[in-house]
Design an enzyme around this catalytic site. Structure first.
Site, PDB file in Angstrom:
ATOM      1  N   VAL A 141      25.346  -5.333  -4.086  1.00 25.61           N
ATOM      2  CA  VAL A 141      26.110  -5.129  -2.862  1.00 25.61           C
ATOM      3  C   VAL A 141      25.785  -6.222  -1.845  1.00 25.61           C
ATOM      4  O   VAL A 141      26.658  -6.680  -1.100  1.00 25.61           O
ATOM      5  CB  VAL A 141      25.813  -3.733  -2.259  1.00 25.61           C
ATOM      6  CG1 VAL A 141      26.513  -3.555  -0.917  1.00 25.61           C
ATOM      7  CG2 VAL A 141      26.251  -2.638  -3.233  1.00 25.61           C
ATOM      8  N   CYS A 142      24.538  -6.667  -1.815  1.00 28.77           N
ATOM      9  CA  CYS A 142      24.067  -7.587  -0.778  1.00 28.77           C
ATOM     10  C   CYS A 142      24.900  -8.868  -0.644  1.00 28.77           C
ATOM     11  O   CYS A 142      25.269  -9.243   0.478  1.00 28.77           O
ATOM     12  CB  CYS A 142      22.600  -7.936  -1.002  1.00 28.77           C
ATOM     13  SG  CYS A 142      21.500  -6.507  -0.826  1.00 28.77           S
ATOM     14  N   PRO A 143      25.235  -9.572  -1.741  1.00 26.20           N
ATOM     15  CA  PRO A 143      26.002 -10.801  -1.537  1.00 26.20           C
ATOM     16  C   PRO A 143      27.356 -10.564  -0.895  1.00 26.20           C
ATOM     17  O   PRO A 143      27.832 -11.400  -0.121  1.00 26.20           O
ATOM     18  CB  PRO A 143      26.134 -11.394  -2.946  1.00 26.20           C
ATOM     19  CG  PRO A 143      25.804 -10.297  -3.881  1.00 26.20           C
ATOM     20  CD  PRO A 143      24.863  -9.395  -3.160  1.00 26.20           C
TER      21      PRO A 143
END
Length: 201
Positions: free
Chosen positions: A50-52
């Site tokens: 999810v982070c990118p």
């Protein structure tokens, strides 16, 4: 989970990768944001899932934040070298490319603990977002669990709402967005606003 709204944003000094790509050993929050609004956001880890998408969403809107005079700063428990490697990894290979804002290395977990967003069971930070005003005071915060990506447009809306309140002294009702009317914080103000807008809420 602590609430920092209305309190001074905890200051820190840590290694970081700046938006220019420069690696620095001592990035200090209070110096970087002095006299400016800032969005400080925490994310679990570099090279994850999810982070990118979140970091790219911030980068895709960086001109909108800059136009409003807002510094954007990301924080995770990764080292500055991991941040740098992720910035140097192409987007189509799971990287984030050269994002144009600072990424701070919270390797000792001191920053995520100060902001009370550490998820100790996983050893990472929750997806915490903090809007800090020109005086270094937290005015808005939201914390998402690990699987739930944040809405960067909502943070821009909150930046606009704070600026509107600071300029006009009026408060911002539910769903307020730039260009909408505000509300006088009084019984008459509420009545006047609702008489015109209740059916739109």
């Amino acid at each position: 989970m602590g609430v920092l709204v209305s309190k001074p944003a905890p200051d820190f000094t840590a290694a970081a990768v700046l938006g220019s790509g420069e690696i620095v050993d001592a990035f200090t929050l209070s110096e970087a944001i002095k006299g400016k609004k800032a969005v400080l956001f925490f994310y679990p880890l570099d090279f994850t899932f999810v982070c990118p998408s979140e970091l790219l969403a911030f980068d895709h809107r960086i001109e909108e934040f800059q136009k409003r005079g807002v510094e954007v700063i990301g924080v995770s428990i990764d080292s500055q070298f991991s941040h740098n490697a992720w910035r140097n990894t192409p987007v189509n290979e799971g990287g984030i490319g050269p994002v144009r804002y600072t990424l701070v290395a919270d390797t000792k977990h001191e920053i995520c603990q100060a902001y009370d967003v550490e998820f100790a069971d996983a050893g990472v930070a929750f997806r915490g977002s903090f809007l800090i005003d020109e005086d270094g005071v937290v005015r808005h915060q939201v914390v998402n669990d690990l699987p739930l990506g944040r809405n960067v447009d909502e943070m821009l809306r909150m930046v606009d709402a704070l600026a509107f309140h600071q300029e006009h002294g009026e408060v911002c009702p539910a769903g307020w967005k730039e260009g909408d009317k505000g509300m006088d914080a009084s019984p008459d103000g509420v009545a006047a606003y609702l008489s015109e807008n209740a059916d739109k809420l």
